[in-house]
Design a protein around this motif. Structure first.
Motif, PDB file in Angstrom:
ATOM      1  N   ILE A  58       0.840  -1.206   0.000  1.00 24.51           N
ATOM      2  CA  ILE A  58       0.000   0.000   0.000  1.00 24.51           C
ATOM      3  C   ILE A  58       0.872   1.252   0.000  1.00 24.51           C
ATOM      4  CG2 ILE A  58      -1.638   1.342   1.368  1.00 24.51           C
ATOM      5  CD1 ILE A  58      -2.720  -1.474   2.388  1.00 24.51           C
ATOM      6  N   VAL A  59       1.879   1.283   0.861  1.00 21.53           N
ATOM      7  CA  VAL A  59       2.748   2.460   0.953  1.00 21.53           C
ATOM      8  C   VAL A  59       3.542   2.645  -0.343  1.00 21.53           C
ATOM      9  CG1 VAL A  59       4.708   3.492   2.178  1.00 21.53           C
ATOM     10  CG2 VAL A  59       2.857   2.379   3.464  1.00 21.53           C
ATOM     11  N   LYS A  60       4.070   1.558  -0.875  1.00 22.97           N
ATOM     12  CA  LYS A  60       4.838   1.640  -2.125  1.00 22.97           C
ATOM     13  C   LYS A  60       3.971   2.200  -3.251  1.00 22.97           C
ATOM     14  CE  LYS A  60       5.905  -1.724  -5.123  1.00 22.97           C
ATOM     15  NZ  LYS A  60       6.288  -3.026  -5.587  1.00 22.97           N
ATOM     16  N   LEU A  61       2.763   1.687  -3.384  1.00 21.98           N
ATOM     17  CA  LEU A  61       1.869   2.164  -4.438  1.00 21.98           C
ATOM     18  C   LEU A  61       1.419   3.597  -4.183  1.00 21.98           C
ATOM     19  CD1 LEU A  61      -0.255  -1.057  -5.030  1.00 21.98           C
ATOM     20  CD2 LEU A  61       1.599  -0.161  -6.460  1.00 21.98           C
ATOM     21  N   HIS A  62       1.199   3.944  -2.930  1.00 19.20           N
ATOM     22  CA  HIS A  62       0.812   5.317  -2.581  1.00 19.20           C
ATOM     23  C   HIS A  62       1.904   6.303  -2.991  1.00 19.20           C
ATOM     24  CE1 HIS A  62       0.351   8.734   0.312  1.00 19.20           C
ATOM     25  NE2 HIS A  62      -0.877   8.654  -0.157  1.00 19.20           N
ATOM     26  N   ARG A  63       3.141   5.934  -2.712  1.00 21.04           N
ATOM     27  CA  ARG A  63       4.264   6.818  -3.037  1.00 21.04           C
ATOM     28  C   ARG A  63       4.529   6.914  -4.539  1.00 21.04           C
ATOM     29  NH1 ARG A  63       8.127   8.239   0.645  1.00 21.04           N
ATOM     30  NH2 ARG A  63       7.340   8.128   2.745  1.00 21.04           N
ATOM     31  N   SER A  64       4.110   5.905  -5.298  1.00 19.25           N
ATOM     32  CA  SER A  64       4.392   5.908  -6.739  1.00 19.25           C
ATOM     33  C   SER A  64       3.199   6.380  -7.573  1.00 19.25           C
ATOM     34  CB  SER A  64       4.824   4.513  -7.190  1.00 19.25           C
ATOM     35  OG  SER A  64       3.742   3.614  -7.093  1.00 19.25           O
ATOM     36  N   GLN A  65       2.168   6.924  -6.926  1.00 23.28           N
ATOM     37  CA  GLN A  65       1.011   7.423  -7.667  1.00 23.28           C
ATOM     38  C   GLN A  65       1.455   8.428  -8.721  1.00 23.28           C
ATOM     39  OE1 GLN A  65      -2.840   8.113  -5.410  1.00 23.28           O
ATOM     40  NE2 GLN A  65      -1.271   8.413  -3.839  1.00 23.28           N
ATOM     41  N   GLY A  66       0.890   8.292  -9.883  1.00 25.90           N
ATOM     42  CA  GLY A  66       1.216   9.220 -10.963  1.00 25.90           C
ATOM     43  C   GLY A  66       2.428   8.821 -11.767  1.00 25.90           C
ATOM     44  N   GLU A  67       3.224   7.901 -11.246  1.00 30.32           N
ATOM     45  CA  GLU A  67       4.381   7.425 -12.005  1.00 30.32           C
ATOM     46  C   GLU A  67       3.926   6.309 -12.931  1.00 30.32           C
ATOM     47  OE1 GLU A  67       7.485   5.974  -9.500  1.00 30.32           O
ATOM     48  OE2 GLU A  67       7.470   7.755  -8.242  1.00 30.32           O
ATOM     49  N   THR A  68       4.346   6.372 -14.151  1.00 30.77           N
ATOM     50  CA  THR A  68       4.088   5.272 -15.063  1.00 30.77           C
ATOM     51  C   THR A  68       5.411   4.566 -15.268  1.00 30.77           C
ATOM     52  OG1 THR A  68       2.325   6.473 -16.155  1.00 30.77           O
ATOM     53  CG2 THR A  68       3.275   4.621 -17.341  1.00 30.77           C
ATOM     54  N   VAL A  69       5.493   3.373 -14.748  1.00 33.10           N
ATOM     55  CA  VAL A  69       6.721   2.605 -14.854  1.00 33.10           C
ATOM     56  C   VAL A  69       6.461   1.439 -15.790  1.00 33.10           C
ATOM     57  CG1 VAL A  69       8.453   1.302 -13.592  1.00 33.10           C
ATOM     58  CG2 VAL A  69       7.357   3.257 -12.513  1.00 33.10           C
ATOM     59  N   THR A  70       7.203   1.388 -16.875  1.00 30.18           N
ATOM     60  CA  THR A  70       7.059   0.287 -17.812  1.00 30.18           C
ATOM     61  C   THR A  70       8.196  -0.704 -17.590  1.00 30.18           C
ATOM     62  OG1 THR A  70       8.426   1.347 -19.506  1.00 30.18           O
ATOM     63  CG2 THR A  70       6.053   1.851 -19.523  1.00 30.18           C
ATOM     64  N   ALA A  71       8.007  -1.893 -18.117  1.00 32.62           N
ATOM     65  CA  ALA A  71       9.060  -2.903 -18.022  1.00 32.62           C
ATOM     66  C   ALA A  71      10.335  -2.397 -18.687  1.00 32.62           C
ATOM     67  CB  ALA A  71       8.593  -4.206 -18.655  1.00 32.62           C
ATOM     68  N   ASP A  72      10.199  -1.799 -19.866  1.00 31.29           N
ATOM     69  CA  ASP A  72      11.380  -1.262 -20.561  1.00 31.29           C
ATOM     70  C   ASP A  72      12.042  -0.162 -19.741  1.00 31.29           C
ATOM     71  OD1 ASP A  72      11.081  -2.987 -22.705  1.00 31.29           O
ATOM     72  OD2 ASP A  72      10.000  -1.525 -23.935  1.00 31.29           O
ATOM     73  N   GLY A  73      11.239   0.658 -19.095  1.00 33.76           N
ATOM     74  CA  GLY A  73      11.788   1.731 -18.267  1.00 33.76           C
ATOM     75  C   GLY A  73      12.572   1.197 -17.079  1.00 33.76           C
ATOM     76  N   LEU A  74      12.089   0.109 -16.490  1.00 34.01           N
ATOM     77  CA  LEU A  74      12.809  -0.500 -15.374  1.00 34.01           C
ATOM     78  C   LEU A  74      14.167  -1.036 -15.825  1.00 34.01           C
ATOM     79  CD1 LEU A  74       9.870  -2.394 -13.641  1.00 34.01           C
ATOM     80  CD2 LEU A  74      11.153  -0.466 -12.689  1.00 34.01           C
ATOM     81  N   VAL A  75      14.194  -1.695 -16.975  1.00 32.88           N
ATOM     82  CA  VAL A  75      15.454  -2.235 -17.491  1.00 32.88           C
ATOM     83  C   VAL A  75      16.380  -1.087 -17.888  1.00 32.88           C
ATOM     84  CG1 VAL A  75      16.522  -3.599 -19.331  1.00 32.88           C
ATOM     85  CG2 VAL A  75      14.436  -4.417 -18.216  1.00 32.88           C
ATOM     86  N   ASP A  76      15.839  -0.072 -18.555  1.00 38.42           N
ATOM     87  CA  ASP A  76      16.657   1.081 -18.945  1.00 38.42           C
ATOM     88  C   ASP A  76      17.333   1.710 -17.728  1.00 38.42           C
ATOM     89  OD1 ASP A  76      15.934   0.721 -21.597  1.00 38.42           O
ATOM     90  OD2 ASP A  76      14.423   2.318 -21.578  1.00 38.42           O
ATOM     91  N   ALA A  77      16.594   1.837 -16.638  1.00 34.64           N
ATOM     92  CA  ALA A  77      17.144   2.439 -15.425  1.00 34.64           C
ATOM     93  C   ALA A  77      18.266   1.588 -14.833  1.00 34.64           C
ATOM     94  CB  ALA A  77      16.039   2.638 -14.391  1.00 34.64           C
ATOM     95  N   GLN A  78      18.169   0.273 -14.971  1.00 38.01           N
ATOM     96  CA  GLN A  78      19.203  -0.615 -14.431  1.00 38.01           C
ATOM     97  C   GLN A  78      20.504  -0.536 -15.224  1.00 38.01           C
ATOM     98  OE1 GLN A  78      17.776  -4.682 -13.768  1.00 38.01           O
ATOM     99  NE2 GLN A  78      15.737  -3.847 -13.452  1.00 38.01           N
ATOM    100  N   TYR A  79      20.395  -0.206 -16.511  1.00 39.12           N
ATOM    101  CA  TYR A  79      21.571  -0.230 -17.384  1.00 39.12           C
ATOM    102  C   TYR A  79      21.862   1.145 -17.974  1.00 39.12           C
ATOM    103  CZ  TYR A  79      21.242  -5.166 -16.663  1.00 39.12           C
ATOM    104  OH  TYR A  79      21.197  -6.399 -16.064  1.00 39.12           O
ATOM    105  N   GLU A  80      21.783   2.162 -17.140  1.00 35.89           N
ATOM    106  CA  GLU A  80      22.141   3.503 -17.579  1.00 35.89           C
ATOM    107  C   GLU A  80      23.442   3.927 -16.904  1.00 35.89           C
ATOM    108  OE1 GLU A  80      18.908   6.037 -16.467  1.00 35.89           O
ATOM    109  OE2 GLU A  80      19.312   5.877 -14.346  1.00 35.89           O
ATOM    110  N   GLY A  81      24.008   4.982 -17.386  1.00 35.37           N
ATOM    111  CA  GLY A  81      25.229   5.515 -16.777  1.00 35.37           C
ATOM    112  C   GLY A  81      26.382   4.538 -16.852  1.00 35.37           C
ATOM    113  N   ARG A  82      27.040   4.318 -15.722  1.00 33.35           N
ATOM    114  CA  ARG A  82      28.227   3.455 -15.667  1.00 33.35           C
ATOM    115  C   ARG A  82      27.917   2.009 -16.024  1.00 33.35           C
ATOM    116  NH1 ARG A  82      29.257   3.742 -10.117  1.00 33.35           N
ATOM    117  NH2 ARG A  82      30.737   2.079 -10.472  1.00 33.35           N
ATOM    118  N   LYS A  83      26.663   1.578 -15.885  1.00 36.92           N
ATOM    119  CA  LYS A  83      26.289   0.196 -16.174  1.00 36.92           C
ATOM    120  C   LYS A  83      25.841  -0.019 -17.622  1.00 36.92           C
ATOM    121  CE  LYS A  83      24.955  -0.743 -11.418  1.00 36.92           C
ATOM    122  NZ  LYS A  83      23.883  -1.206 -10.525  1.00 36.92           N
ATOM    123  N   ALA A  84      25.852   1.025 -18.437  1.00 38.60           N
ATOM    124  CA  ALA A  84      25.380   0.924 -19.825  1.00 38.60           C
ATOM    125  C   ALA A  84      26.142  -0.125 -20.619  1.00 38.60           C
ATOM    126  CB  ALA A  84      25.474   2.279 -20.517  1.00 38.60           C
ATOM    127  N   GLY A  85      27.401  -0.311 -20.332  1.00 39.66           N
ATOM    128  CA  GLY A  85      28.208  -1.301 -21.045  1.00 39.66           C
ATOM    129  C   GLY A  85      27.782  -2.740 -20.783  1.00 39.66           C
TER     130      GLY A  85
END
Length: 181
Positions: A58-85
């Protein structure tokens, strides 16, 4: 709000398990005006008798209201910056596992990607900018120098630093875990 199947099941079960639907819990949290995640979870547990798992959801979903998180967005966030390689290594691992069958589910989360077939058979994470850790569920298989024993949801771990290390041996272990799932 995009959620995975397990999260949706918990949301669907909220009224029966907690007595309220998600919007009512959001209103309760708004009224409480707690700014820390842990404080909000504790509030739901102590003041309303909500179990830890549901309170955390409940708290996690409450805090993320309005955020649209897609599967691709989650993966992109994991492999950005120094981890892009490491993204090509991740892509090779997913391609290899996806070739096992149409029933392979690639399920990105915030810090890793679960490979599932009814249940999780592997977990791909990038704990540093130089390696990917592949967790594999292979109960009863003796560890080796490369296939290290692990605790937690995965029984073994393999560190991968390049696309070349996604070889027949590693794919074989993944396929064995897939067959067991």
């Amino acid at each position: 709000m995009d959620v995975d199947a397990a999260t949706q099941t918990m949301i669907d079960n909220l009224p029966a398990r907690t007595g309220r639907e998600l919007p009512a819990w959001f209103a309760e949290l708004d009224a409480a005006a707690l700014d820390r995640h842990a404080a909000a979870v504790a509030f739901l547990k102590t003041e309303h008798g909500v179990t830890h798992g549901f309170a955390n959801l409940i708290v996690k979903l409450h805090r993320s209201q309005g955020e649209t998180v897609t599967a691709d967005g989650l993966v992109d966030a994991q492999y950005e910056g120094r981890k892009a390689g490491l993204r090509p290594v991740y892509e090779r691992l997913v391609a290899a596992a996806s070739a096992f069958g149409d029933d392979v589910e690639v399920s990105p989360k915030k810090t890793g990607v679960s490979l599932r077939r009814g249940k999780q058979f592997a977990l791909i994470e990038a704990p540093s900018a130089t390696r990917i850790s592949v967790g594999i569920n292979l109960r009863g298989v003796a560890p080796t120098a490369r296939l290290r024993g692990a605790t937690g949801m995965c029984t073994h771990r393999v560190d991968v630093t390049s696309v070349d290390e996604v070889d027949a041996e590693l794919v074989g272990w993944l396929h064995d875990a897939y067959d067991r799932a």
